[in-house]
Write a protein that holds these residues in place. Structure first.
Motif, short mmCIF file in Angstrom:
data_model
loop_
_atom_site.label_atom_id
_atom_site.label_comp_id
_atom_site.label_asym_id
_atom_site.label_seq_id
_atom_site.Cartn_x
_atom_site.Cartn_y
_atom_site.Cartn_z
N SER A 1 0.83 -1.20 0.00
CA SER A 1 0.00 0.00 0.00
C SER A 1 0.87 1.25 0.00
CB SER A 1 -0.93 0.01 1.22
OG SER A 1 -0.17 0.04 2.42
N GLY A 2 0.22 2.36 -0.28
CA GLY A 2 0.86 3.67 -0.26
C GLY A 2 -0.23 4.71 -0.18
N ASP A 3 0.09 5.93 -0.45
CA ASP A 3 -0.92 6.99 -0.40
C ASP A 3 -2.06 6.68 -1.36
OD1 ASP A 3 0.24 8.68 1.56
OD2 ASP A 3 1.67 9.42 0.06
N GLN B 1 -12.04 9.18 6.98
CA GLN B 1 -11.59 10.07 5.91
C GLN B 1 -10.07 10.20 5.89
OE1 GLN B 1 -13.33 11.77 3.19
NE2 GLN B 1 -14.54 9.97 3.80
N ARG B 2 -9.44 9.02 6.00
CA ARG B 2 -7.99 8.95 5.93
C ARG B 2 -7.59 7.94 4.87
NH1 ARG B 2 -4.28 8.57 11.11
NH2 ARG B 2 -2.81 8.52 9.35
N PHE B 3 -6.73 8.35 3.95
CA PHE B 3 -6.31 7.49 2.86
C PHE B 3 -4.80 7.54 2.67
CE2 PHE B 3 -10.45 9.45 2.09
CZ PHE B 3 -11.26 8.32 1.99
N ASP B 4 -4.10 8.09 3.66
CA ASP B 4 -2.66 8.24 3.55
C ASP B 4 -1.94 6.92 3.77
OD1 ASP B 4 -1.74 8.33 6.71
OD2 ASP B 4 -3.74 9.18 6.36
N ALA B 5 -0.67 6.88 3.35
CA ALA B 5 0.12 5.65 3.42
C ALA B 5 0.24 5.11 4.84
CB ALA B 5 1.51 5.91 2.83
N GLU B 6 0.40 5.99 5.81
CA GLU B 6 0.55 5.55 7.19
C GLU B 6 -0.70 4.81 7.67
OE1 GLU B 6 2.51 4.78 10.62
OE2 GLU B 6 3.34 5.73 8.82
N TYR B 7 -1.86 5.36 7.33
CA TYR B 7 -3.11 4.73 7.76
C TYR B 7 -3.33 3.40 7.04
CZ TYR B 7 -7.91 4.56 9.53
OH TYR B 7 -9.06 4.19 10.19
#
Length: 417
Positions: free
Chosen positions: A288-290, A331-337
């Protein structure tokens, strides 16, 4: 221009599985695939219990529709045949009763199985399926991704992208950075035959570990109406080092191998022998990633020992769908999440693939494989234990521990619970 929260590229088991799971979670999605279904997909065609288990969880009615199809065949176990020729037969379930139970596994041509999943996708009103749509470019945006198709007539904006377009995924290689590594990649051939004989009465699939294919195997899988899926696969680094021709090896096995050739005496090839690549899950990679997740073969999730990809792809689709539910809620789709997706795949699928890789390395020692399989074949208690290992991963991990075999050897098969 289409704007959607979720876009899935690829409508095979990974993409279709994700779309169906999202649909049942009440989350709409857009699915695009470059093909028009039904379409052929080069594969061994074996469908494991992972698929049937997940279909049961999703909707028992889908599973019932699948089981009533005439295009699949029940499979109740597996035959391992080492170079010694001494077959080891392991049922998927102990003391099974075909008159009272549904089979744990199946074999079904991918042309039919993938089309079955796509037909289920078509039944869902909140899935927008676009066939004959080949994505040619991916561009990061502030909100997620912008996709354009090859014709230049379609643009898609999405918050989260699921990449499920198979072993040759452009996104996986050129954007996610998953370069091909021959030590963690296999090449395979598949052919369809009619008239192959000598199958197990309960349609056990067969893996023949021929010395010339080590590490790899020759397979014979039964299909309905007297058909069979025949093929072989081997790790690409060994093919390269030994300068092997897989087509020649396939022909030699069918024509000259003592136990195999007799079964092909009156068999006829249907169509052509075709080749394909298998990105194996023996090397840990980021999935996964951003604003994106990789599913199935695009994420290199093929079992390094058995070559199974359908079940792992389907499972990864379900995991990704459940992750999207959390992403939309927060509403989070960033790489960390999205690392949570990697963590869960690692726990559910990657641990199993690491074990398979260890077993593959052990089975490269031909004399040891012959010794162990011969010992197991003479010991019903060991066979019972191995059957339980299909559903007990902790028990299966004992297979790669020398002390486990020493204990069994010295106790002469009298296992202690």
């Amino acid at each position: 221009m289409i704007t959607t929260d979720v876009c899935i590229v690829g409508a095979g088991p990974g993409g279709a599985g994700a779309a169906l799971k999202l649909s049942y979670l009440g989350i709409p999605s857009l699915v695009v695939d470059k093909a028009s279904f039904p379409r052929d997909k080069i594969c061994g065609d074996a469908i494991s219990g992972k698929v049937t288990t997940l279909l049961q969880r999703l909707d028992p009615n889908i599973l019932e529709r699948f089981r009533t199809l005439a295009s699949n065949i029940d499979v109740w176990g597996i035959r391992f045949i080492p170079s010694s020729g001494r077959a080891l037969e392991l049922p998927f379930k102990l003391n099974y009763d075909k008159t009272q139970e549904d089979s744990p596994g199946y074999v079904m041509k991918r042309n039919d199985f993938d089309n079955f999943l796509v037909e289920e996708v078509r039944l869902r009103s909140n899935i927008d399926l676009r066939e004959n749509t080949e994505i040619s470019s991916y561009t990061r945006t502030a909100e997620g991704w912008l996709l354009k198709d090859k014709s230049g007539e379609l643009e898609i904006r999405c918050k989260i992208l699921l990449v499920a377009d198979g072993a040759y995924s452009y996104f996986s290689r050129h954007i996610a950075g998953h370069t091909k590594d021959n030590a963690h990649y296999a090449a395979a051939l598949r052919a369809y035959y009619k008239g192959v004989t000598g199958f197990h009465d309960d349609n056990f699939i067969e893996l023949h570990f021929l010395p010339e294919l080590n590490p790899g195997y020759f397979w014979i899988f039964p299909l309905p109406d007297g058909g069979a899926n025949i093929g072989l696969g081997m790790r690409s680094d060994f093919i390269q080092k030994r300068r092997l021709n897989l087509n020649e090896l396939l022909e030699q096995a069918i024509q000259n191998h003592p136990e195999i050739a007799v079964r092909f005496k009156d068999a006829k090839l249907e169509g052509k022998v075709v080749g394909y690549g298998l990105p194996l899950g023996s090397k840990r990679r980021s999935l996964s990633g951003d604003n994106y997740m990789l599913l199935g073969d695009a994420g290199h999730l093929i079992d390094p020992l058995t070559g199974e990809g359908i079940g792992n792809a389907f499972y990864s689709g379900f995991i990704a769908a459940e992750q999207i539910q959390q992403c939309l809620a927060e509403q989070r789709f960033d790489a960390e999440y999205l690392k949570a997706y990697d963590v869960r795949v690692d726990r559910v699928l990657r641990a199993e693939m690491r074990l398979s890789y260890q077993l593959q390395r052990i089975m490269r020692i031909d004399w040891l494989t012959n010794l162990i399989t011969g010992f197991i074949a003479n010991n019903p208690k060991i066979i019972d234990l191995l059957c339980r290992m299909y559903t007990d991963f902790d028990l299966r991990k004992q297979l790669v521990r020398p002390f486990f075999w020493l204990k069994i050897w010295w106790k002469k098969g009298r296992l202690v619970n």
